[in-house]
Design an enzyme around this catalytic site. Structure first.
Site, PDB file in Angstrom:
ATOM      1  N   HIS A 156      32.048  27.746  35.376  1.00  0.00           N
ATOM      2  CA  HIS A 156      33.270  26.144  34.860  1.00  0.00           C
ATOM      3  C   HIS A 156      34.321  27.925  34.341  1.00  0.00           C
ATOM      4  O   HIS A 156      34.783  26.738  33.443  1.00  0.00           O
ATOM      5  CB  HIS A 156      32.710  25.465  34.182  1.00  0.00           C
ATOM      6  CG  HIS A 156      31.235  24.587  34.584  1.00  0.00           C
ATOM      7  ND1 HIS A 156      31.672  23.559  34.942  1.00  0.00           N
ATOM      8  CD2 HIS A 156      29.700  25.122  34.338  1.00  0.00           C
ATOM      9  CE1 HIS A 156      30.193  23.963  35.609  1.00  0.00           C
ATOM     10  NE2 HIS A 156      28.768  24.174  35.068  1.00  0.00           N
ATOM     11  N   SER A 277      59.191  41.867  39.453  1.00  0.00           N
ATOM     12  CA  SER A 277      60.326  40.971  39.113  1.00  0.00           C
ATOM     13  C   SER A 277      62.066  41.565  39.445  1.00  0.00           C
ATOM     14  O   SER A 277      61.888  42.396  38.921  1.00  0.00           O
ATOM     15  CB  SER A 277      59.830  40.159  37.930  1.00  0.00           C
ATOM     16  OG  SER A 277      60.712  39.142  37.960  1.00  0.00           O
ATOM     17  N   LYS A 283      58.476  42.531  34.276  1.00  0.00           N
ATOM     18  CA  LYS A 283      56.617  42.360  35.334  1.00  0.00           C
ATOM     19  C   LYS A 283      55.447  42.955  35.639  1.00  0.00           C
ATOM     20  O   LYS A 283      57.235  43.954  36.887  1.00  0.00           O
ATOM     21  CB  LYS A 283      57.285  41.033  35.553  1.00  0.00           C
ATOM     22  CG  LYS A 283      57.643  39.684  35.358  1.00  0.00           C
ATOM     23  CD  LYS A 283      56.174  38.702  34.835  1.00  0.00           C
ATOM     24  CE  LYS A 283      56.552  37.425  34.837  1.00  0.00           C
ATOM     25  NZ  LYS A 283      55.413  36.976  35.953  1.00  0.00           N
ATOM     26  N   GLU A 290      46.983  38.206  45.554  1.00  0.00           N
ATOM     27  CA  GLU A 290      48.057  36.600  46.067  1.00  0.00           C
ATOM     28  C   GLU A 290      48.152  36.907  47.635  1.00  0.00           C
ATOM     29  O   GLU A 290      47.929  35.764  47.531  1.00  0.00           O
ATOM     30  CB  GLU A 290      48.740  36.944  44.866  1.00  0.00           C
ATOM     31  CG  GLU A 290      49.239  36.190  44.001  1.00  0.00           C
ATOM     32  CD  GLU A 290      50.086  35.564  42.806  1.00  0.00           C
ATOM     33  OE1 GLU A 290      51.000  35.846  43.171  1.00  0.00           O
ATOM     34  OE2 GLU A 290      50.025  36.541  41.591  1.00  0.00           O
TER      35      GLU A 290
END
Ligand code: ARG
Length: 469
Positions: A156, A277, A283, A290
């Site tokens: 979980h 970024s 960043k 992704e």
């Protein structure tokens, strides 16, 4: 417009119809397979006395010439032809004249395209298998280096019990190993040659289908000519296997994204595999992970698309089946790209072992071991579970951990606790004692790693040399 038919027509095809019908834009990918299949076909025709040796030689020379010219870009595969089969045949006739018109003897584009697509897919199965093997090598290397790198195991997404990095990676080893086994099964099932099925009912020429099959590296010929031209099961199976690979890559990507987050900092993705970024200078984003996760959808899409295309088709060939190509090609390319990039990302990724170990030490990952300790002192497990539950609550209130409590504090909750509790709930002990097959204990892990090494040393699926092109 250049097409192979027209005799029974009195009017030219409408241009929009022609464009809608044409497939050369995407089936030009099958060029090498088309040439290879045609060469095998005429070699067989000559052996059977259906063509003369001179005709066969002229055709083979013509076909190899076309292949050389296309490969060296002297000849462009142009869209003026309906499909790749028309392109090859028209060029052959241009080059060698009448003998070229005999290439299609005893063959239909239905068995021809069934063969081309099967040859192409078979090669993709092998290429995908090789990439999976490289990924497994990287996973196994990381496992070997990290038998004693501790981290929390999760259920979980909550800390559950302590494990090691080797153990966690071992789960992915199993998945990608099964993916290879699936490819192997598909390869074996699909490796039969549909050529010679004709349009759907075989031919009246005395073709030697066994011979053609052996020339092309197949196990043998397919045994029903209708099924031969109507079957795309092998492609559906491959797309299903590719979808499963993507599902595995996507889960792994998701974990890496979590591990790479500011909160976790278990790993650092290499600069070469990260992106920045445009606005936020601080960043460093895990875009590759992704994208791999994101591209999973389009591979599933290809599977759904082909299943849907096939579901209502009467036997045998229907033009709907031309739709088997574009999305399947896209899925094959996507999975290969994802495997290459993912493997590179994994190979260069750094682990923050200190943070992983610290994370395993808090969050009560040793609570089960504390309960097991009480079981060892004669407390029934269910009671032990209750006692440790109260102990955890006490720790949460005091903002501390089980191993940091004094013996008095422990004994206030249960008089079964003795000084040996500290060793029993020590992180490394908790892992070391898990020695069942498949468990994270280093001694159990090493045995599994040894099996994995043997597995990777085995031969991959291969074809005879000349089939690999
Ligand atoms: N372009 C077709 C395909 O991809 C080739 C087979 C054409 N056969 C036919 N009977 N029209 O399926």
């Amino acid at each position: 417009m250049a097409q192979l038919w027209g005799g029974r027509f009195t009017k030219a095809t409408d241009q929009l119809v022609y464009d809608f019908n044409a497939s050369i834009n995407f089936d030009k990918r099958l060029f090498h397979q088309d040439i290879e299949g045609s060469i095998a076909h005429v070699v067989m025709l000559a052996k059977q006395g259906i063509l003369t040796v001179e005709e066969k030689d002229a055709i083979v020379k013509g076909l190899t010439g076309i292949r050389e010219d296309v490969d060296s870009e002297r000849l462009k595969i142009s869209n003026e032809y309906e499909d790749i089969h028309s392109f090859v045949e028209a060029n052959l006739i241009q080059r060698i004249g009448d003998a070229g018109k005999k290439l299609h003897t005893g063959r239909s584009r239905n068995d021809q395209v069934a063969l081309d697509m099967r040859l192409y897919t078979r090669q993709q199965v092998l290429l995908t298998d090789e990439l999976l093997k490289e990924l497994l090598e990287v996973i196994l290397y990381t496992m070997e280096q990290n038998v004693e790198t501790y981290m929390p195991g999760f259920t979980h997404l909550q800390k559950a019990q302590p494990i090691t990095l080797a153990h966690h990676y071992g789960a992915y080893f199993e998945m990608f190993k099964r993916d290879r086994q699936r490819l192997f099964d598909i390869f074996r099932r699909m490796n039969y040659c549909p050529l010679g099925a004709g349009a759907l009912a075989g031919t009246t020429y005395p073709l030697d289908r066994n011979y053609t099959a052996s020339l092309l590296g197949f196990e043998g010929p397919t045994l029903n000519s209708i099924d031969s031209v109507a079957d795309r099961d092998y492609l559906i199976e491959f797309l299903a296997a590719l979808s499963t690979i993507m599902m595995h890559l996507s889960r792994f990507s998701e974990e890496i994204i979590i591990w790479n987050s500011n909160e976790y900092q278990f790993v650092e993705i290499d600069d070469a595999y990260s992106t920045g970024s445009s606005i936020m200078p601080q960043k460093k984003n895990p875009d590759i992970a992704e994208l791999v996760r994101g591209k999973t959808g389009r591979v599933y899409g290809a599977l759904m698309s082909l299943l849907t295309t096939m579901k209502g088709l009467p036997l045998a060939y229907n033009k709907d089946m031309q739709e088997d190509k574009e999305m399947a090609f896209d899925a094959m390319d996507t999975v290969k790209d994802c495997l290459v990039l993912f493997t590179g990302m994994l190979r260069t990724m750094k682990f923050r072992k200190d943070r992983m170990e610290r994370s395993a030490m808090n969050g009560f990952t040793n609570a089960t071991d504390a309960a097991d300790y009480l079981v060892g002192k004669g407390v029934p497990f269910r009671d032990a579970h209750g006692i440790i539950g109260r102990l955890v609550l006490y720790c949460i209130e005091k903002d501390t951990s089980i191993d940091a409590l004094s013996l008095e504090e422990l004994q206030a909750i249960s008089d079964k606790f003795g000084p040996d509790i500290y060793d029993a709930v020590f992180l490394k002990t908790c892992v070391e004692k898990r020695l069942t097959v498949g468990a994270p204990g280093p001694e159990a892990m090493k045995k599994v790693i040894e099996k994995h090494r043997e597995y990777l040393a085995q031969e991959s699926i291969t074809l005879p040399e000349e089939e690999k092109k």
